[in-house]
Design an enzyme around this catalytic site. Structure first.
Site, PDB file in Angstrom:
ATOM      1  N   ASN A  13      -1.475   1.875  10.037  1.00 15.11           N
ATOM      2  CA  ASN A  13      -2.665   2.483   9.426  1.00 15.11           C
ATOM      3  C   ASN A  13      -3.910   2.218  10.265  1.00 15.11           C
ATOM      4  OD1 ASN A  13      -2.119   3.874   6.730  1.00 15.11           O
ATOM      5  ND2 ASN A  13      -0.919   1.983   6.534  1.00 15.11           N
ATOM      6  N   ARG A  70     -11.134 -17.297  -2.647  1.00 15.80           N
ATOM      7  CA  ARG A  70     -12.583 -17.262  -2.562  1.00 15.80           C
ATOM      8  C   ARG A  70     -13.038 -17.696  -1.165  1.00 15.80           C
ATOM      9  NH1 ARG A  70     -17.288 -17.070  -5.910  1.00 15.80           N
ATOM     10  NH2 ARG A  70     -18.858 -16.938  -4.298  1.00 15.80           N
ATOM     11  N   HIS A 113      -2.722   1.698  -0.823  1.00 16.63           N
ATOM     12  CA  HIS A 113      -1.620   1.104  -1.581  1.00 16.63           C
ATOM     13  C   HIS A 113      -0.457   2.095  -1.618  1.00 16.63           C
ATOM     14  CE1 HIS A 113       0.229  -1.628  -4.436  1.00 16.63           C
ATOM     15  NE2 HIS A 113       0.621  -0.555  -5.098  1.00 16.63           N
ATOM     16  N   GLY A 152     -10.775  -6.289  -9.736  1.00 17.97           N
ATOM     17  CA  GLY A 152      -9.368  -6.385 -10.129  1.00 17.97           C
ATOM     18  C   GLY A 152      -8.453  -6.201  -8.911  1.00 17.97           C
ATOM     19  N   HIS A 180       4.872   6.112   4.141  1.00 18.13           N
ATOM     20  CA  HIS A 180       4.084   5.677   5.310  1.00 18.13           C
ATOM     21  C   HIS A 180       3.548   6.886   6.075  1.00 18.13           C
ATOM     22  CE1 HIS A 180       4.241   1.475   7.321  1.00 18.13           C
ATOM     23  NE2 HIS A 180       3.018   1.889   7.182  1.00 18.13           N
ATOM     24  N   GLU A 183       0.505   7.965   4.369  1.00 18.25           N
ATOM     25  CA  GLU A 183      -0.580   6.984   4.284  1.00 18.25           C
ATOM     26  C   GLU A 183      -1.627   7.197   5.365  1.00 18.25           C
ATOM     27  OE1 GLU A 183       0.464   2.859   4.066  1.00 18.25           O
ATOM     28  OE2 GLU A 183       2.099   3.236   2.679  1.00 18.25           O
TER      29      GLU A 183
HETATM   30  C1  GAR Z   1       1.366  -0.023   4.059  1.00 12.66           C
HETATM   31  O1  GAR Z   1       2.509   0.574   3.530  1.00 12.66           O
HETATM   32  C2  GAR Z   1       0.334  -0.250   2.957  1.00 12.66           C
HETATM   33  O2  GAR Z   1       0.341   0.761   1.981  1.00 12.66           O
HETATM   34  C3  GAR Z   1       0.804  -1.558   2.399  1.00 12.66           C
HETATM   35  O3  GAR Z   1       1.143  -2.309   3.535  1.00 12.66           O
HETATM   36  C4  GAR Z   1       1.663  -1.424   4.531  1.00 12.66           C
HETATM   37  C5  GAR Z   1       1.004  -1.741   5.867  1.00 12.66           C
HETATM   38  O4  GAR Z   1       1.527  -0.959   6.909  1.00 12.66           O
HETATM   39  N1  GAR Z   1      -0.222  -2.172   1.623  1.00 12.66           N
HETATM   40  C6  GAR Z   1       0.003  -2.810   0.483  1.00 12.66           C
HETATM   41  O5  GAR Z   1       1.130  -2.948   0.020  1.00 12.66           O
HETATM   42  C7  GAR Z   1      -1.240  -3.368  -0.191  1.00 12.66           C
HETATM   43  N2  GAR Z   1      -0.954  -3.793  -1.543  1.00 12.66           N
HETATM   44  P1  GAR Z   1       0.853  -0.955   8.350  1.00 12.66           P
HETATM   45  O6  GAR Z   1       0.619  -2.427   8.743  1.00 12.66           O
HETATM   46  O7  GAR Z   1       1.838  -0.288   9.233  1.00 12.66           O
HETATM   47  O8  GAR Z   1      -0.436  -0.209   8.265  1.00 12.66           O
END
Ligand code: GAR
Length: 210
Positions: A13, A70, A113, A152, A180, A183
């Site tokens: 990403n 934190r 997500h 949250g 993916h 994404e």
């Molecule tokens: C992605 O699938 C993203 O949606 C997920 O981590 C992966 C990272 O892929 N994120 C979560 O699960 C957040 N809760 P990447 O390192 O290849 O971008």
């Protein structure tokens, strides 16, 4: 508009965001720094290879568990301020942010997500966990959501969702791969939207001044 990208993993990403910046698709958004909460994250290599400043900020295990989030969030906030970031993007970042960063960067933090939130979000729902839960529930579609980050976990308003079908014989891996693929487009679209939105604000409000 300076952007700080937070990562924990492979960074596909992040790569999509860097490619989009190069292609002028972020509407003037510039990735100024990449911060990883895991020293071995391949995303760091990607950022470094592109000449982007990289930081490793890991949870401090000498602190009581209740103080770790934190503390990490405060360190990230300081770096974002130093970098003059107006936008923070969680691109596969697995730590949960809390405290001052949420208010200092209200409506300026987005997260990707791998599910159609509000379904299959919340603490412990990441990576394979999400896809296993989707398959176990017999869903016929899944997808990804880019949303604003609030106090949250995976609860902030959605900016963009992309759907994919769940196919007969899918495994968590095959479903993850299909999602993916969506994404990258979703995150680039959302980042461009945020840059446009934030650039409309007066110059004095474009960074938080931290
Ligand atoms: C992605 O699938 C993203 O949606 C997920 O981590 C992966 C990272 O892929 N994120 C979560 O699960 C957040 N809760 P990447 O390192 O290849 O971008």
């Amino acid at each position: 508009m300076k952007i700080v990208v937070l990562v924990s993993g492979g960074g596909t990403n992040l790569q999509a965001l860097m490619d989009a910046e190069k292609a002028g698709a972020l509407h003037g958004g510039v990735i100024g720094a990449v911060i990883s909460d895991r020293p071995g994250a391949y995303a760091l290599e990607r950022g470094g290879a592109a000449g982007i400043r990289t930081y490793i900020e890991t949870p401090d295990k000498t602190l009581p568990r209740k103080d770790r989030r934190r503390d990490l969030s405060d360190r990230i906030l300081r770096i974002a301020g130093k970098e003059g970031a107006g936008l923070i993007i969680l691109a596969g970042f697995l730590s949960i942010l809390e405290g001052d960063i949420i208010t200092a960067y209200a409506n300026r933090i987005i997260n990707i997500h791998p599910s159609l939130l509000p379904k299959y979000g919340g603490q412990g729902m990441y990576g394979g966990q999400v896809h296993r839960a989707v398959l176990a529930a017999g869903e016929i579609e899944s997808g990804c959501t880019v949303h604003l980050v609030d106090a949250g976990t995976d609860t902030g308003p959605a900016l963009i969702q992309k759907k994919v079908p769940v196919l007969p014989g899918d495994t968590p891996e095959s479903l993850a791969e299909r999602i993916h693929g969506q994404e990258h487009a979703a995150l680039v679209e959302a980042a461009a939207l945020m840059v446009k939105r934030l650039m409309k604000q007066p110059i004095s409000n474009r960074t938080t001044g931290f």
